[in-house]
Write a protein that holds these residues in place. Sequence first.
Motif, PDB file in Angstrom:
ATOM      1  N   ALA A  56       0.826  -1.206   0.000  1.00 56.59           N
ATOM      2  CA  ALA A  56       0.000   0.000   0.000  1.00 56.59           C
ATOM      3  C   ALA A  56       0.865   1.263   0.000  1.00 56.59           C
ATOM      4  O   ALA A  56       0.607   2.219  -0.744  1.00 56.59           O
ATOM      5  CB  ALA A  56      -0.933  -0.002   1.213  1.00 56.59           C
ATOM      6  N   TYR A  57       1.907   1.250   0.821  1.00 57.01           N
ATOM      7  CA  TYR A  57       2.756   2.443   0.907  1.00 57.01           C
ATOM      8  C   TYR A  57       3.555   2.662  -0.374  1.00 57.01           C
ATOM      9  O   TYR A  57       3.771   3.798  -0.794  1.00 57.01           O
ATOM     10  CB  TYR A  57       3.701   2.325   2.102  1.00 57.01           C
ATOM     11  N   GLU A  58       3.994   1.566  -1.010  1.00 52.53           N
ATOM     12  CA  GLU A  58       4.747   1.676  -2.254  1.00 52.53           C
ATOM     13  C   GLU A  58       3.933   2.412  -3.324  1.00 52.53           C
ATOM     14  O   GLU A  58       4.480   3.154  -4.137  1.00 52.53           O
ATOM     15  CB  GLU A  58       5.119   0.279  -2.769  1.00 52.53           C
ATOM     16  N   VAL A  59       2.639   2.219  -3.308  1.00 55.98           N
ATOM     17  CA  VAL A  59       1.778   2.877  -4.289  1.00 55.98           C
ATOM     18  C   VAL A  59       1.462   4.314  -3.869  1.00 55.98           C
ATOM     19  O   VAL A  59       1.639   5.258  -4.636  1.00 55.98           O
ATOM     20  CB  VAL A  59       0.463   2.081  -4.489  1.00 55.98           C
ATOM     21  N   LEU A  60       1.022   4.481  -2.633  1.00 56.49           N
ATOM     22  CA  LEU A  60       0.513   5.788  -2.213  1.00 56.49           C
ATOM     23  C   LEU A  60       1.602   6.830  -2.001  1.00 56.49           C
ATOM     24  O   LEU A  60       1.332   8.034  -2.035  1.00 56.49           O
ATOM     25  CB  LEU A  60      -0.317   5.641  -0.932  1.00 56.49           C
ATOM     26  N   LYS A  61       2.842   6.407  -1.779  1.00 55.09           N
ATOM     27  CA  LYS A  61       3.908   7.387  -1.591  1.00 55.09           C
ATOM     28  C   LYS A  61       4.340   8.013  -2.918  1.00 55.09           C
ATOM     29  O   LYS A  61       4.956   9.075  -2.939  1.00 55.09           O
ATOM     30  CB  LYS A  61       5.121   6.744  -0.910  1.00 55.09           C
ATOM     31  N   ASP A  62       4.022   7.316  -4.038  1.00 54.21           N
ATOM     32  CA  ASP A  62       4.379   7.805  -5.367  1.00 54.21           C
ATOM     33  C   ASP A  62       3.213   8.622  -5.929  1.00 54.21           C
ATOM     34  O   ASP A  62       2.091   8.132  -6.025  1.00 54.21           O
ATOM     35  CB  ASP A  62       4.705   6.625  -6.287  1.00 54.21           C
ATOM     36  N   LYS A  63       3.486   9.862  -6.285  1.00 51.17           N
ATOM     37  CA  LYS A  63       2.423  10.767  -6.723  1.00 51.17           C
ATOM     38  C   LYS A  63       1.663  10.216  -7.936  1.00 51.17           C
ATOM     39  O   LYS A  63       0.428  10.235  -7.976  1.00 51.17           O
ATOM     40  CB  LYS A  63       3.012  12.134  -7.060  1.00 51.17           C
ATOM     41  N   ASP A  64       2.389   9.689  -8.931  1.00 58.14           N
ATOM     42  CA  ASP A  64       1.744   9.177 -10.145  1.00 58.14           C
ATOM     43  C   ASP A  64       0.951   7.902  -9.868  1.00 58.14           C
ATOM     44  O   ASP A  64      -0.170   7.725 -10.358  1.00 58.14           O
ATOM     45  CB  ASP A  64       2.793   8.916 -11.233  1.00 58.14           C
ATOM     46  N   LYS A  65       1.556   7.006  -9.095  1.00 58.87           N
ATOM     47  CA  LYS A  65       0.862   5.759  -8.764  1.00 58.87           C
ATOM     48  C   LYS A  65      -0.388   6.035  -7.937  1.00 58.87           C
ATOM     49  O   LYS A  65      -1.425   5.393  -8.113  1.00 58.87           O
ATOM     50  CB  LYS A  65       1.795   4.815  -8.009  1.00 58.87           C
TER      51      LYS A  65
END
Length: 377
Positions: A56-65
């Motif tokens: 979850a964090y890998e996705v939400l920390k990235d602005k584009d993702k």
Amino acid sequence: MSTSTKRCYYETLEVERSADEGKLKSSFRKLAMKFHPDRNPGDETSEVKFKEINEAYEVLKDKDKRAAYDRFGHAAFEQGGPGGGAGFGAGFASSFSDIFEDLFGMAGQRGRGGRERGADLRYNMEITLEEAFGGKTAQIEIPVSVTCEACSGIGAKAGTKPKTCSTCGGAGRVRQSQGFFTLERTCPGCQGRGQMIEDACPSCSGQGRVTRERTLSVNIPQGVEDGTRIRLAGEGEAGVRGGPPGDLYIFLSLAQHQFFQRDGADLHCRVPISMVTAALGGEFEVPTIDKAKAKVKVPAGTQSARRFRIASKGMPVLRSRQMGDMYVQVVVETPQNLTKKQQELLAEFEKLSSGNTQPESEGFFAKVKDFFGNRAN
């Protein structure tokens, strides 16, 4: 886990959809530490939860993702979707670097090649109130570690160089795999320096620094208060093997003054006056902190503990043109060791006194009389 059964990433991290980067990271760190496999050995549920938190964090920390997820949900990361699959990918190490430090104490100040920042030093200095008023330039001598001149701080004997550590390959850290999880720890061979010194410098025993007495000039500004801290950047101990030096912190304390007590920028002093001066009025001189004198006029009928203000005769305000005030508190002194004649005169004065002469005591005893009279009724 299929797209249809996956939990919402925001729910997994226990944050609102409007959460900013700071809240995301804070919640991620808290949950990751809570469900870390090393803190829950043998608990498969915690292991699964740990993986979900990272995903979850890998996705939400990235602005584009995050933008793609907000628009398409989990479908955005199905095979062929934007950003590819989430999970323990290349971003794993960066995501968990701060977690490693919290869990295993891996944070440090070592750089590549074993360079370390020098330690900060503390020096306690006592100054007088007059020095705090006028400011001063003080000379101090302190023993500090300085860069070894013989080896230029690298720790190796002249003509030789440190060799790369064979255990860690110069990284200063070694990795250890535990199931799906990889831990890093300080290299036991070089103690995290990444280099080994085979032929140590005889002047510094391989430390890259030696102890010397150093004389420093310290500027103490006007208006400093008790507990003021002065920082001298780069004047601490020398760094290890060419690392940056630490800082020197000077902590000031004010010596007790024989006349004045300080309260911020204001000064206070107590002055005894005679009963006659208090009754009839008069004036007296008091010393000021700038080595001058000031006159204080006492009106007739002055009571003990009355304060008189002398404007702008206090302490300067630090880094300002403003000045504090000086407050003089008078203390009426009761006569002692009276002669017979003096006793007779005071007794005569007492007979001639009335309520107007001593209004406070007259009023007090009148109230006492009424108090006991009411109780009798």
